[in-house]
Design a protein around this motif. Sequence first.
Motif, short mmCIF file in Angstrom:
data_model
loop_
_atom_site.label_atom_id
_atom_site.label_comp_id
_atom_site.label_asym_id
_atom_site.label_seq_id
_atom_site.Cartn_x
_atom_site.Cartn_y
_atom_site.Cartn_z
N LEU A 104 -23.49 -28.01 3.67
CA LEU A 104 -22.57 -26.90 3.52
C LEU A 104 -21.90 -26.13 3.81
O LEU A 104 -20.62 -25.84 4.41
N PHE A 105 -23.25 -24.91 4.47
CA PHE A 105 -22.88 -23.56 4.38
C PHE A 105 -21.88 -23.57 6.31
O PHE A 105 -21.41 -22.84 6.24
N GLY A 106 -23.06 -24.88 6.88
CA GLY A 106 -22.49 -25.05 8.26
C GLY A 106 -21.32 -25.85 8.38
O GLY A 106 -20.40 -24.97 9.41
N GLU A 107 -20.99 -26.42 7.26
CA GLU A 107 -19.03 -27.28 7.83
C GLU A 107 -18.28 -26.26 6.95
O GLU A 107 -17.09 -26.33 7.39
N VAL A 108 -18.67 -25.71 5.52
CA VAL A 108 -17.81 -24.34 5.43
C VAL A 108 -17.16 -23.24 6.01
O VAL A 108 -16.20 -22.72 6.82
N LEU A 109 -18.63 -22.56 6.70
CA LEU A 109 -18.35 -21.42 7.44
C LEU A 109 -18.43 -21.65 8.92
O LEU A 109 -17.51 -20.31 9.63
N ARG A 110 -18.79 -22.73 9.23
CA ARG A 110 -18.11 -23.16 11.15
C ARG A 110 -19.01 -22.40 11.62
O ARG A 110 -17.90 -21.28 12.63
N PRO A 111 -20.14 -21.61 12.02
CA PRO A 111 -20.60 -20.33 12.77
C PRO A 111 -20.86 -21.81 14.33
O PRO A 111 -20.95 -22.52 14.14
N GLY A 112 -20.65 -20.32 15.22
CA GLY A 112 -20.17 -21.24 16.48
C GLY A 112 -18.76 -22.39 17.04
O GLY A 112 -18.84 -22.01 18.36
N HIS A 113 -17.84 -21.66 16.16
CA HIS A 113 -16.77 -22.29 16.56
C HIS A 113 -16.09 -20.94 17.40
O HIS A 113 -16.18 -20.06 17.17
N GLY A 114 -15.66 -21.84 18.46
CA GLY A 114 -15.19 -20.70 18.87
C GLY A 114 -16.12 -20.66 20.15
O GLY A 114 -15.47 -19.65 21.48
N MET A 115 -16.92 -20.56 20.69
CA MET A 115 -18.05 -20.16 21.02
C MET A 115 -17.41 -21.13 22.94
O MET A 115 -18.11 -20.59 24.59
N ASN A 116 -17.88 -22.80 23.37
CA ASN A 116 -16.98 -23.22 23.95
C ASN A 116 -18.32 -23.32 24.88
O ASN A 116 -17.81 -23.13 26.43
N ILE A 117 -19.65 -23.27 24.73
CA ILE A 117 -20.12 -23.89 25.59
C ILE A 117 -20.65 -24.81 25.77
O ILE A 117 -20.76 -26.55 25.32
N ASP A 118 -21.04 -25.81 27.36
CA ASP A 118 -21.13 -26.29 28.00
C ASP A 118 -22.62 -26.80 27.68
O ASP A 118 -23.38 -26.08 28.96
N PRO A 119 -23.36 -27.53 27.45
CA PRO A 119 -24.73 -27.73 27.60
C PRO A 119 -25.49 -28.08 28.80
O PRO A 119 -26.52 -27.70 29.29
N ALA A 120 -24.42 -28.36 29.91
CA ALA A 120 -25.34 -28.99 31.44
C ALA A 120 -25.33 -27.14 31.89
O ALA A 120 -25.73 -27.29 32.95
N LEU A 329 -28.39 -26.35 9.30
CA LEU A 329 -27.34 -25.60 10.06
C LEU A 329 -26.94 -25.97 11.17
O LEU A 329 -25.97 -25.83 11.73
N SER A 330 -28.33 -25.38 11.73
CA SER A 330 -28.68 -25.05 13.13
C SER A 330 -28.10 -26.24 14.09
O SER A 330 -27.55 -26.57 15.04
N ILE A 331 -27.63 -27.90 13.06
CA ILE A 331 -27.44 -28.89 13.89
C ILE A 331 -25.69 -29.01 13.92
O ILE A 331 -25.02 -29.24 15.02
N ILE A 332 -25.37 -28.39 12.22
CA ILE A 332 -24.03 -28.22 12.26
C ILE A 332 -23.59 -27.30 13.72
O ILE A 332 -22.50 -26.57 13.93
N PHE A 333 -24.27 -26.00 13.33
CA PHE A 333 -23.75 -24.71 14.65
C PHE A 333 -24.08 -25.36 15.49
O PHE A 333 -22.63 -24.58 17.04
N LEU A 334 -24.95 -25.83 16.60
CA LEU A 334 -24.75 -27.01 17.50
C LEU A 334 -23.42 -27.27 17.74
O LEU A 334 -23.02 -27.65 19.32
N SER A 335 -23.16 -28.10 16.92
CA SER A 335 -21.85 -29.06 17.57
C SER A 335 -20.65 -27.95 17.26
O SER A 335 -20.17 -28.38 18.48
N TYR A 336 -20.10 -27.00 16.38
CA TYR A 336 -19.16 -25.89 16.93
C TYR A 336 -19.15 -25.89 18.24
O TYR A 336 -18.67 -25.33 19.10
N ALA A 337 -20.41 -24.72 18.46
CA ALA A 337 -20.23 -24.55 19.96
C ALA A 337 -20.05 -24.95 21.37
O ALA A 337 -20.31 -24.70 21.55
N THR A 338 -20.75 -26.22 20.74
CA THR A 338 -20.69 -27.21 22.19
C THR A 338 -19.65 -28.15 21.74
O THR A 338 -19.48 -28.84 22.66
N ASN A 339 -18.23 -27.82 20.59
CA ASN A 339 -17.50 -28.84 20.84
C ASN A 339 -17.01 -29.22 20.61
O ASN A 339 -17.27 -30.49 20.82
#
Length: 444
Positions: A104-120, A329-339
């Motif tokens: 819930l907190f990950g989806e509402v506050l969207r941490p990591g949004h805009g980081m645009n990290i490429d896992p590769a 929360l970490s999974i939601i963060f990673l999804s936003y951080a890696t788009n």
Amino acid sequence: MIPQHIKNANFATKLLFNLAFWVVLGIVAGVLVGHFYPQLGIASKPGIDYFIKALKWLIGPIIFLTIISGIVGLESLKDLGTIGFKAFIYFEVVSTLALAVGILFGEVLRPGHGMNIDPATLDTSSVDKFIKASDGSANLGFVEHVLHILKGAIPPDPISPFIHANTLQVLFMALVVAIVLSFLNNDHKKLVLKPLEKIQHYVLKLLAILMLFSPVAAFSAMAFLIGKFGISSLLGMVELLLVMAAASCFFIFIVLGIICYFAKVNIFKFMRFISREVLVVFATSSSETALAPLMQKLESAGINKGAIGLIIPTGYSFNLDCTNIYLSLSIIFLSYATNVDLTIGHLISILVVLMITSKGAVGVTGSGFIVLAGTLAALPSTGIAVASVAILLGVDKFMSEMRAVGNLCGNAVGCMIVSIWDKKVDMDKFRYALDHPEEYHFHS
């Protein structure tokens, strides 16, 4: 009327003999040394290492003796069964709520949004061992996970669980011994319990002496943490840390607060009651540092020793609420951080899989990364790369403090709620303890 200078002298004296004051002083000094003299901060690491090692030597015997004396003191084995069953229901419901709070907190506050990290582009060498450790458990089903946990609960010998402070294995041995002793008649029970209680008394005395060194451990832990990773390492991930802190506070004061409300207990009073243990855990980033003191404090407040001995150690294996918040929360963060875009179906899948995998790495060093990597490996449809867990490595040490504190609070509340539910609490004594917490400092 007492003169002001005498009042001031009394306050200063109380402060000097207040362990919590020295722990706070240790934290502040550790942060300053770690920031201004990082090499000295890193060199102070043995202080926390030896403190934790010494604690591990005592935790096993304390849990073992507390469980045996508590369970043997229960009126019947039926009491043991009802406490265990109610604890299991509570753990499953509340730990699932914790996972939902993280999502819930990950989806509402969207941490990591805009980081645009490429896992590769990530250097995964530091987390390769965690990713490899997850491979064997990534595709296990529910039954396999349960069998995996049960296998880990049975010790290879009666000594190593005490040396390594494996609470699950110590709990298993204590339950077996306690059940066997429960079949003895009352005279034989007293004969066996008397020396055990004597040993427990001296072990708790040793613990009380060891806890006097907790300010040194607090200094060492904070100095190493800041010296090794630096305050600057927090800035890039401050959004995630703030969301984790907000989610943990929401869970403790709102979710657990509502549960406590129905049990007619004020969550704020209860948190004040266990504040010293919370402070020590925050300073050392380890739940182990407050396990035994918490058990003794709850017992002194009127909660049945058998209930405490069964619920607290089991909770430290299966009711890690803020670890669950961290995982989801970490999974939601990673999804936003890696788009990576997650659908509602993905979120439900994450919740269901974490309900299983979060119980799959009990007592394993680095279990947070292992479970996280295992969960991502089990959910390839989400599109989140397993290697992306490397993003979290820099702040994991700081997040571990929040996990440790939240897990302590969650287990303390869990023990209280299940004990009240099973009528294993002297409520008059308990309410007095909450109203007068200063009278219940840890001692032996």
